[in-house]
Structure formats: structure tokens, C-alpha cells
Write a protein that holds these residues in place. Structure first.
Motif, PDB file in Angstrom:
ATOM      1  N   SER A 230       0.828  -1.206   0.000  1.00 38.86           N
ATOM      2  CA  SER A 230       0.000   0.000   0.000  1.00 38.86           C
ATOM      3  C   SER A 230       0.864   1.259   0.000  1.00 38.86           C
ATOM      4  N   ASP A 231       1.989   1.235   0.731  1.00 39.26           N
ATOM      5  CA  ASP A 231       2.879   2.402   0.742  1.00 39.26           C
ATOM      6  C   ASP A 231       3.464   2.651  -0.648  1.00 39.26           C
ATOM      7  N   ILE A 232       3.802   1.563  -1.333  1.00 42.85           N
ATOM      8  CA  ILE A 232       4.334   1.696  -2.694  1.00 42.85           C
ATOM      9  C   ILE A 232       3.275   2.267  -3.623  1.00 42.85           C
ATOM     10  N   ARG A 233       2.034   1.806  -3.457  1.00 39.19           N
ATOM     11  CA  ARG A 233       0.943   2.278  -4.311  1.00 39.19           C
ATOM     12  C   ARG A 233       0.679   3.773  -4.092  1.00 39.19           C
ATOM     13  N   VAL A 234       0.692   4.210  -2.836  1.00 41.52           N
ATOM     14  CA  VAL A 234       0.472   5.633  -2.545  1.00 41.52           C
ATOM     15  C   VAL A 234       1.608   6.470  -3.111  1.00 41.52           C
ATOM     16  N   SER A 235       2.838   5.991  -2.977  1.00 44.56           N
ATOM     17  CA  SER A 235       3.989   6.730  -3.524  1.00 44.56           C
ATOM     18  C   SER A 235       3.877   6.871  -5.033  1.00 44.56           C
ATOM     19  N   ALA A 236       3.398   5.810  -5.702  1.00 45.54           N
ATOM     20  CA  ALA A 236       3.215   5.866  -7.154  1.00 45.54           C
ATOM     21  C   ALA A 236       2.147   6.890  -7.524  1.00 45.54           C
ATOM     22  N   PHE A 237       1.070   6.940  -6.749  1.00 45.95           N
ATOM     23  CA  PHE A 237       0.027   7.953  -6.975  1.00 45.95           C
ATOM     24  C   PHE A 237       0.608   9.355  -6.842  1.00 45.95           C
ATOM     25  N   GLU A 238       1.377   9.571  -5.779  1.00 41.60           N
ATOM     26  CA  GLU A 238       1.941  10.897  -5.525  1.00 41.60           C
ATOM     27  C   GLU A 238       2.894  11.315  -6.640  1.00 41.60           C
ATOM     28  N   ALA A 239       3.707  10.353  -7.107  1.00 44.09           N
ATOM     29  CA  ALA A 239       4.649  10.664  -8.181  1.00 44.09           C
ATOM     30  C   ALA A 239       3.914  11.010  -9.469  1.00 44.09           C
ATOM     31  N   ALA A 240       2.862  10.243  -9.781  1.00 41.80           N
ATOM     32  CA  ALA A 240       2.089  10.503 -10.992  1.00 41.80           C
ATOM     33  C   ALA A 240       1.375  11.840 -10.901  1.00 41.80           C
ATOM     34  N   GLU A 241       0.859  12.157  -9.731  1.00 39.64           N
ATOM     35  CA  GLU A 241       0.153  13.428  -9.552  1.00 39.64           C
ATOM     36  C   GLU A 241       1.102  14.613  -9.720  1.00 39.64           C
ATOM     37  N   ALA A 242       2.301  14.493  -9.147  1.00 36.77           N
ATOM     38  CA  ALA A 242       3.267  15.592  -9.242  1.00 36.77           C
ATOM     39  C   ALA A 242       3.651  15.869 -10.696  1.00 36.77           C
ATOM     40  N   ARG A 251      -6.933  19.256 -10.038  1.00 32.05           N
ATOM     41  CA  ARG A 251      -6.838  17.902  -9.510  1.00 32.05           C
ATOM     42  C   ARG A 251      -5.662  17.709  -8.551  1.00 32.05           C
ATOM     43  N   ALA A 252      -4.895  18.731  -8.332  1.00 32.19           N
ATOM     44  CA  ALA A 252      -3.783  18.632  -7.382  1.00 32.19           C
ATOM     45  C   ALA A 252      -4.334  18.341  -5.989  1.00 32.19           C
ATOM     46  N   GLY A 253      -3.696  17.431  -5.271  1.00 35.42           N
ATOM     47  CA  GLY A 253      -4.166  17.056  -3.945  1.00 35.42           C
ATOM     48  C   GLY A 253      -5.097  15.864  -3.953  1.00 35.42           C
ATOM     49  N   PHE A 254      -5.333  15.291  -5.147  1.00 36.94           N
ATOM     50  CA  PHE A 254      -6.235  14.148  -5.256  1.00 36.94           C
ATOM     51  C   PHE A 254      -5.759  12.979  -4.403  1.00 36.94           C
ATOM     52  N   THR A 255      -4.461  12.702  -4.420  1.00 37.22           N
ATOM     53  CA  THR A 255      -3.932  11.545  -3.696  1.00 37.22           C
ATOM     54  C   THR A 255      -4.184  11.660  -2.197  1.00 37.22           C
ATOM     55  N   ASP A 256      -3.933  12.856  -1.652  1.00 33.74           N
ATOM     56  CA  ASP A 256      -4.173  13.036  -0.225  1.00 33.74           C
ATOM     57  C   ASP A 256      -5.647  12.828   0.114  1.00 33.74           C
ATOM     58  N   ASP A 257      -6.533  13.314  -0.752  1.00 28.59           N
ATOM     59  CA  ASP A 257      -7.965  13.150  -0.500  1.00 28.59           C
ATOM     60  C   ASP A 257      -8.385  11.687  -0.627  1.00 28.59           C
ATOM     61  N   TYR A 258      -7.836  11.015  -1.633  1.00 24.02           N
ATOM     62  CA  TYR A 258      -8.249   9.644  -1.921  1.00 24.02           C
ATOM     63  C   TYR A 258      -7.848   8.688  -0.806  1.00 24.02           C
ATOM     64  N   PHE A 259      -6.646   8.911  -0.231  1.00 18.85           N
ATOM     65  CA  PHE A 259      -6.120   7.981   0.751  1.00 18.85           C
ATOM     66  C   PHE A 259      -6.255   8.506   2.179  1.00 18.85           C
ATOM     67  N   ARG A 260      -6.991   9.552   2.394  1.00 25.03           N
ATOM     68  CA  ARG A 260      -7.125  10.116   3.740  1.00 25.03           C
ATOM     69  C   ARG A 260      -7.968   9.195   4.613  1.00 25.03           C
TER      70      ARG A 260
END
Length: 264
Positions: A230-242, A251-260
């Protein structure tokens, strides 16, 4: 109101009418709050207050009465319009006893397979069907879930802390409720699915124990916590978003909202 049985108190199965659905939805809180105003009766077991009449739960029709020596008082089970049971009891051990019975009635196969999976003994039940069960057994034995549960149960038994003693009483009551259902199964009151007969029958059903409940708790904790990818998946989301949505993009901040963890 039904009279008390000679061999113990009664658990009454009631069917929920649509008009009282809001009361049933609050039943889980009633199981925890032993002073809940939705309790189906007072300490005198008089069946409602003379001034106000029967409670909403008492007004529901009784479909089945189950006598149980393991209860200290009467308990009502209300199944809502989707079949979900809601338990009304005067104390937690009684609620746990009935919960054990009803949970086994509704979900015995999940309970039995779950305790075998967590204990690393799933091959005893389904090894002839799938060789993958052996791999599962090796994995779960390596994590010592049942051993941890056994140690926890011994610690509970040795503890003099009031909270621990209350938990121990609840565990024992739940176990007694499950085993009462197993006794009814063997007596022919219930039947397992015919489709299971090739590898599972009444002889496969062994008594439930307090350690089984704690082992299932360890399995749930393990399933929720042991999730390295799960940590790897979140990191991949963050990298793709950046890369795709720089600061200022709607759409910036989507990852934080999705995994909050907070509610929506």
C-alpha cells in the motif's frame, strides 16, 4: 411476554416492521450502552412501563423463542428488513451469548474457515480441493497468529484488571453461544449446505473456543496492518500526480484526498 424457562432465560427472535426501522438501526449502540433507553424492558422484567406501554421492540411479533441456560436475563433479537440481526440485552455477556449463536447461525462456514486459515490448518478442511491451502497454512503459521492469541488468552485469564475480566466474560459468553448453535446443528435443528457434503459435514464441526475468537481478531489485525504494497501504491500515486497535475491544477491534492483516513 414469555415466561422464564426452567433451564434458563429466553432469546426471542422478532421480525422488524418497516415502521420501526429507526429503532433497529440504533440497536448496536444498545448492546454497548447497558443503560440504553431502547432496552426492551426494565430490571424488573415487567415488559415495559405501565405509563408508557410496551417499548417499540416489545411491539414486534415474536417469530421464535430459544431457551438458553447461559443467559442471565431475557434478550430480544430483531432482524431488520435486510435480515441483519440487532441484539437487545441488559448486559454485555448476554448480548455476546446471543451474538455468538446468531453469528454461527448466519456465518458458520466463514467463522470455521477463518479460524482454520488464521491457525494455519486450512488444509484440514479443504486440502483435498486445492493445494493452495498448504501454502496458506505455511504463511499463517510463520506469523504465529494462533500462538499470539493463546498468549493473549492466558494473560486475560491471569489479569485482575476489571476491564480484562469483563472482556473475558464476554469472550466466554460468545463461545457458549456459538457452541449452543453447534449443539443444535448436531441435533438436527439446522443443516449445512448439501453442496459442502463432499468435504464438509457435521463431523467436521468442532467446538468453538475463546482462543478461536482471539485468533480471528489477530487475523483481522493482520489483514489490516500487514499490507506492504500500500505504501508503494500511494507513492506511485503521488509521483504521478506531481508529474501530471502541478500545483494549481484543479486535480492537485487528489492523492491526499483519496487515501485520507478522515470521513468524507
Amino acid at each position: 411476554m414469555a415466561a422464564r424457562a426452567k433451564n434458563g432465560y429466553e432469546s426471542r427472535m422478532r421480525k422488524l416492521a418497516v415502521t420501526v426501522l429507526p429503532f433497529a438501526l440504533l440497536a448496536l449502540a444498545s448492546c454497548i450502552d447497558e443503560t440504553s433507553p431502547l432496552s426492551p424492558r426494565g430490571a424488573s422484567d415487567a415488559g415495559g412501563d405501565a405509563a408508557t406501554g410496551p417499548t417499540p421492540i416489545e411491539q414486534l411479533p415474536v417469530q421464535e423463542t430459544i431457551k438458553a441456560a447461559g443467559l442471565s436475563g431475557p434478550v430480544d433479537i430483531v432482524r431488520d428488513t435486510t435480515g441483519v440481526p440487532h441484539i437487545y440485552a441488559q448486559n454485555l455477556p448476554d448480548a455476546a451469548f446471543v451474538e455468538g449463536y446468531v453469528m454461527a447461525q448466519d456465518r458458520w462456514m466463514e467463522m470455521d474457515f477463518g479460524r482454520h486459515q488464521a491457525s494455519g490448518t486450512l488444509s484440514e478442511l479443504a486440502g483435498a480441493i486445492s493445494g493452495d491451502t498448504l501454502r496458506s497454512d505455511i504463511v499463517y503459521r510463520a506469523h504465529h497468529l494462533r500462538g499470539t492469541a493463546e498468549a493473549s488468552f492466558k494473560a486475560l485469564q491471569a489479569s485482575t484488571d476489571p476491564v480484562d475480566q469483563k472482556l473475558l466474560a464476554v469472550l466466554k459468553s460468545f463461545t457458549a453461544g456459538v457452541n449452543m448453535w453447534i449443539a443444535d446443528l448436531r441435533a438436527g435443528k439446522y443443516a449445512l449446505l448439501p453442496a459442502l457434503s463432499a468435504f464438509y459435514d457435521n463431523a467436521s464441526v468442532t467446538p468453538w473456543t475463546e482462543v478461536d475468537s482471539l485468533t480471528m481478531a489477530e487475523l483481522q489485525a493482520f489483514s489490516l496492518a500487514f499490507d506492504a504494497d500500500s505504501d508503494i501504491r500511494v507513492s506511485a500515486f503521488e509521483a504521478a500526480e506531481a508529474t501530471k497535475f502541478p500545483s494549481g491544477n484543479p486535480r492537485a491534492g487528489f492523492t491526499d484526498d483519496y487515501f485520507r483516513f478522515a470521513p468524507f
